[in-house]
Every structure is written in C-alpha cells, then in structure tokens.
Design an enzyme around this catalytic site. Structure first.
Site, short mmCIF file in Angstrom:
data_model
loop_
_atom_site.label_atom_id
_atom_site.label_comp_id
_atom_site.label_asym_id
_atom_site.label_seq_id
_atom_site.Cartn_x
_atom_site.Cartn_y
_atom_site.Cartn_z
N ARG A 83 28.18 46.44 29.38
CA ARG A 83 28.06 45.07 29.91
C ARG A 83 28.22 45.11 31.43
O ARG A 83 28.58 46.14 32.00
CB ARG A 83 29.19 44.21 29.34
CG ARG A 83 30.56 44.81 29.67
CD ARG A 83 31.71 43.87 29.44
NE ARG A 83 32.92 44.40 30.05
CZ ARG A 83 33.74 45.27 29.48
NH1 ARG A 83 33.49 45.72 28.26
NH2 ARG A 83 34.82 45.70 30.12
N LYS A 130 34.04 54.82 19.67
CA LYS A 130 34.42 55.94 20.58
C LYS A 130 33.98 57.29 20.04
O LYS A 130 33.60 58.17 20.81
CB LYS A 130 35.94 55.95 20.83
CG LYS A 130 36.52 54.63 21.33
CD LYS A 130 35.76 54.04 22.50
CE LYS A 130 35.79 52.53 22.45
NZ LYS A 130 34.58 51.86 22.96
N GLU A 176 43.69 63.03 21.00
CA GLU A 176 43.38 63.58 22.32
C GLU A 176 44.67 64.02 22.98
O GLU A 176 45.73 63.42 22.75
CB GLU A 176 42.75 62.49 23.22
CG GLU A 176 41.29 62.25 23.00
CD GLU A 176 40.73 61.20 23.96
OE1 GLU A 176 41.48 60.63 24.78
OE2 GLU A 176 39.51 60.94 23.87
N HIS A 179 46.91 47.36 30.55
CA HIS A 179 45.46 47.48 30.35
C HIS A 179 44.68 46.32 30.94
O HIS A 179 43.48 46.17 30.69
CB HIS A 179 45.11 47.67 28.87
CG HIS A 179 45.79 48.87 28.28
ND1 HIS A 179 45.55 50.13 28.75
CD2 HIS A 179 46.72 48.99 27.30
CE1 HIS A 179 46.31 50.99 28.07
NE2 HIS A 179 47.03 50.32 27.19
C1 MV4 Z 1 44.05 57.96 27.75
C2 MV4 Z 1 45.17 58.12 28.59
C3 MV4 Z 1 45.73 59.38 28.68
N1 MV4 Z 1 45.21 60.39 27.97
N2 MV4 Z 1 43.57 59.01 27.07
C4 MV4 Z 1 43.68 53.25 28.22
C5 MV4 Z 1 42.44 52.43 28.22
C6 MV4 Z 1 41.43 53.20 27.46
N3 MV4 Z 1 40.11 53.06 27.99
C7 MV4 Z 1 41.93 54.60 27.53
N4 MV4 Z 1 43.24 54.56 28.06
C8 MV4 Z 1 43.92 55.71 28.28
N5 MV4 Z 1 43.45 56.79 27.62
C9 MV4 Z 1 44.17 60.19 27.17
N6 MV4 Z 1 43.70 61.22 26.45
C10 MV4 Z 1 45.66 57.03 29.29
C11 MV4 Z 1 45.04 55.80 29.11
C12 MV4 Z 1 45.65 54.73 29.83
C13 MV4 Z 1 45.00 54.11 30.87
C14 MV4 Z 1 43.71 54.47 31.22
C15 MV4 Z 1 43.08 53.86 32.26
C16 MV4 Z 1 43.75 52.88 32.98
C17 MV4 Z 1 45.00 52.49 32.64
C18 MV4 Z 1 45.66 53.10 31.59
C19 MV4 Z 1 46.94 52.71 31.26
C20 MV4 Z 1 47.56 53.32 30.21
C21 MV4 Z 1 46.93 54.32 29.50
#
Ligand code: MV4
Length: 501
Positions: free
Chosen positions: A294, A118, A202, A237
């Site tokens: 992918r 990341k 973040e 997730h």
């Molecule tokens: C986040 C977020 C809130 N703020 N980053 C979860 C999966 C990963 N790809 C990143 N994720 C998140 N990152 C910040 N700065 C909330 C999530 C997140 C989330 C993101 C997409 C879809 C579902 C989620 C469920 C919980 C948290």
C-alpha cells in the site's frame, strides 16, 4: 491504456485529503465516502461529490466494500484509491473491484495475497537471493523440531505468526526451557487473532534499525526503488518519527538494499507503490522482513527527497502507463523528517485524548508541510486512528530538517486536546537522535514522561520543574533535558497551550 476520469477515495482523514489533492491536480473528478461521524470532515468538503456509507464504526462504513463498489456504479466512478489501512491490503476487496469493472489503484490481488502472508512472502523471494533472518521459512508445528532449530539458530529467538505483521503476533523466547509454552501461546494467539495458526521462528535481532525501501512498479515489468526511509523511532510498533535518507546507509549499502527491494517486488510481479521492510543489525547486515502492499503513512518524506508525487505515480501506473523514469534518473536531494502528531497524552502513557480542537493553527514557512484532515473547532472522533497530522520538514541537510522541525513544533498551536508534539520535541533534541546513532529501542531506552516540558502555566513553576527534572536526570546518568527546554514564556497562545484543557 485505461483512462481514469472519476476517482473514489475509500478512506478518511489526512490520507483521503492527500489523495484527493493529487487527483484534482490531474484533472480527475473526485468522490469521497464518509461515515456518520465524518459528516463535516475536510475530505467530504474537498471532493466533488461525497456519499455517506454508514454509521461511525469502521466495519459499518469504511470497511463496507460492497457499499463502496455500489456507490462507484451509481456515480460512474472508474477507479478506487484505498489509501492506507481499511481496505487497502484486502486482496478480496481488490478482486471484487476488478470484477465490477473498476480499477483498484494498487497492486494485483495475487501480489497482495503473496505478501500478506509472511511465509508465502519468504517462499516467493527465495529464488532471488534475498537475505532473510536465520530461522525457518516454513510453518512449524512440531515443538521438538522447533526446539532443535531454535538451539541451532541460538537464543533469543522470535516466534512469529505468518498471518501477522507490523509487530502483531510475535513472541520472544529466551531459553529452551520456556520454548514449548511460548510456542503454544503463539499458536493460540495466531488462531484467535488471524484464524490461522501458522507460526515460524527467527533469530531475534537485538537493537535493530527499521529501514524500509519505497518501490514503484508498472504493468510493463519496470520496477524502481525510491531509496529508504528510516523508521526506527517507534513506540509499541507505532511509528513516531520517520526520515529520509537514513544517516547510516552508505551509497553502496543503499544501492544493495534498493536492488534487493526491487527483486522482492519482482518476485510478486508488483505494480504500483509498495514498501519493502528490512531490519538492519548493528553490523549493518540487512534482512528482508515483509512487504507492505500500500501507500504508507510516511510516504511524504520520500516525496520530499525525490521531488515525486507518489499518488500521481500510483494513478498513472494504474492507468497502464509505463513509469516515466528509470533508476538512473532518480536522486536524493536534501533531507526530510516526518513527525506523527497523535491525539495522545505523552505524560499519561500515551492515552488517547479525544475532544475538540479549540485552537488549531498549523506551522508554516520554508521547508514545512502539514498533511492533516482537521480544522480549528472540529472534534477528534473516537472511532478511528488518533493521528491528527503529519508534520513534515525538509532541508538541505539533516541538521536543517531538524531545526525546521523544532521551529515548526513551536509554531504549531493546538489546544483542547493533548498531543504528542512535546514528545516529538524531546526526541528531536535528544543527543542520540541528533547523532543519528539510535535503533528501535530508542523510546524504551531514553524516554520517561519526566522528560517532557511540564504542563504548568506559571513560568516560575515551569523553570523550577525543569531544573528539578534536569537534576534528577543527571543523578540517573541519563541524558539531561536540553537546557533550552521551553518553559512557559512568550506569547499568550503558548501559555494557553501549556495550560489545562
Ligand atoms: C524482528 C525483530 C527482531 N528480530 N524480527 C516488529 C514489526 C515487524 N514488522 C517485525 N518486527 C520485528 N521483527 C527479528 N527476527 C524486531 C522487530 C521489532 C521492530 C521492528 C521494526 C521496528 C520496530 C520494532 C520494535 C520491536 C520489534
């Protein structure tokens, strides 16, 4: 130009079958691999040739890159499609494939490496003015410095593992007091899970939407985007429902996010099909999160609205062909939804439910596509992902796509195991989903098992239970279950389906 004549699919289940179908249409010879648990699987029967690569456990079969390359040499295979999961994002495997003189249907190992981490992804996109969530774009190990940045950014914040992704290795910190402890836990977790303790911080975006953009690049520097997929309906997730297009994007925002996604792909010289993941906050600001290198599970919704076959495009690009279209050629037609059908019991905390598909009859008719890898009478193996099928519907607009999904859920006949179909029906009828106004907290905010159609055979009991549920829900001021929530009436198969296994 590198001609592919024989393709090995290094995967199983629905995606193996999906890839084999496109390969067949293109006139390629096909090879399947399988584990001892998958001897009777559909992908094994579908391919021209099939080779057993080991015992059921993935690490002994579908993850045995060395064996898979050996099979390619023996059978005169010239390209490998990795599908998703397993070896699909393993840069080392992609490198070994190339070293063996074979084509890896996917991006370069370098692009996989850059985006697999990341922090290196953030570094790579820096030159392109891509919006990032406020925080750090370098690994942070000094607790005092991290605390200072956190208070600048403002709580709540997230500590994320650089080697994580897809929600793995994240910790929420709500106040400075708990910062040190949470950071230490995050680092320890990152070391034990990924062998890499690098973490960054973040701002925590509360209630975001998950919007991802499909991109496609060739070996001649052309990159296009194929619009967005809305993936906010997730549970821990794990995506449950995906759709394209998203109901919140304006044409302007879509074009802007699309341009950013193309730049992210450009930042790592991306070739093939990839997905750029963004968070969209309640003010409609978007932030780049990560890139998945992918073909994704949910690619069919993009295929339905663009009319493209993403697997064919992947294979053509891997042969060195330039993309046959430019951005201006691409348009969105209609609306598509995908419901992931898992062998899990939604009434019992989504516990994986293995067993035999005693009844398995797919829905059919206009606007319905089922991507699966099972037939009636087959067992769901315990060794792999519990997803049975992807139920995809397509309509002239979102309303028609939803109506078709509800109709298809009702037509789908599965007995022998519990599935997430009733859960899908609940979500699709929910006012928040229907309105299009929802975020990644949808399931947490709106779902309890009491929302499900009661699993009883007696129509009278079912009706009483539905009324009771509705009364309880009203009392709690939560949304009322739709009054037409199916009860056990009608045909015999429906009664069976609702009955005990
Ligand atoms: C986040 C977020 C809130 N703020 N980053 C979860 C999966 C990963 N790809 C990143 N994720 C998140 N990152 C910040 N700065 C909330 C999530 C997140 C989330 C993101 C997409 C879809 C579902 C989620 C469920 C919980 C948290």
């Amino acid at each position: 130009m590198k001609k592919i004549t024989k393709l090995l699919v290094a995967n199983r289940g629905e995606i193996a079958l999906r890839v084999l179908r496109s390969a067949k249409e293109m006139g390629l010879q096909t090879v399947a691999i399988y584990s001892e648990a998958d001897r009777n699987a559909l992908h094994v029967r579908y391919a021209d040739e099939a080779v057993c690569v080991g015992p059921p456990a993935s690490k002994d079969s579908y993850l045995r890159g060395d064996k898979i390359i050996e099979v390619c040499k023996q059978l005169g295979v010239d390209a490998i499609h990795p599908g998703y999961g397993f070896l699909s994002e393993n840069a080392e495997f992609a490198r070994l494939v190339a070293k063996a003189g074979l084509i890896f249907v996917g991006p370069s190992p370098e692009a996989m490496n850059v985006m697999g981490d990341k922090l290196s992804a953030k570094q790579a996109v820096k030159a392109y003015n891509i919006p990032l969530v406020p925080g750090t774009d370098e690994a942070i190990s000094d607790v005092e410095e991290a605390k200072r940045i956190a208070s600048e950014v403002g709580f709540p914040i997230l500590i994320k593992a650089s080697a994580g992704g897809g929600g793995k290795g994240m910790r929420i910190v709500t106040s400075a007091a708990e910062f040190e402890e949470q950071m230490q836990l995050a680092i320890n977790e990152a070391v034990s899970a990924f062998g890499d303790g690098a973490v960054f911080i973040e701002k925590f975006v509360t209630g975001p939407r998950h919007i991802e953009i499909q991109v496609l690049g060739d070996e001649h520097g052309n990159i296009v985007h194929l619009f967005e997929r809305e993936c906010s309906i997730q549970r821990r997730h794990q995506k449950v429902i995906e759709e394209a297009p998203s109901s919140v994007l304006t044409p302007e925002l879509r074009a802007e996010m699309g341009r950013c996604a193309v730049d992210v792909a450009r930042a790592c010289n991306y070739t093939g099909a990839g997905t750029v993941e963004f968070l969209l906050d309640d003010q409609h600001n978007f932030y780049f999160l990560e890139m998945n290198t992918r073909l994704q599970v949910e690619h069919p919704v993009t295929e339905q609205i663009t009319g493209l076959d993403l697997v064919k495009e992947q294979i053509r690009v891997a042969e060195g062909h330039p993309l046959p279209f430019s951005q201006e050629d691409l348009t969105i037609t209609g609306h598509a939804l995908e419901l992931r059908v898992y062998a899990e019991d939604p009434a019992n905390n989504f516990l994986p439910d293995i067993g035999t598909l005693t009844t398995y009859v797919r829905p059919q008719g206009p606007g319905v596509r089922v991507d699966d890898g099972f037939e009636q009478g087959m067992d769901i193996p315990i060794y792999y992902d519990p997803m049975i099928a992807k139920l995809v519907t397509f309509g002239k607009d979102r309303t028609e796509a939803i109506e078709r999904m509800l109709r298809a859920i009702d037509e789908y006949q599965i007995t022998g195991i519990e599935t997430t179909l009733p859960f899908g029906r609940y979500v699709l009828q929910h006012p928040a989903f229907v309105s299009g106004n929802f975020d990644t907290n949808f399931i947490r905010d709106h779902f309890t098992p009491a929302n499900l159609t009661p699993a009883v055979t007696d129509p009278n009991i079912a009706k009483v239970a539905a009324v009771l549920t509705a009364m309880l829900m009203t009392e709690k001021k939560a949304p009322v279950v739709a009054s037409d929530a199916p009860v056990a009436t009608g045909s015999a198969w429906k009664r069976n389906r609702l009955g005990t296994r």
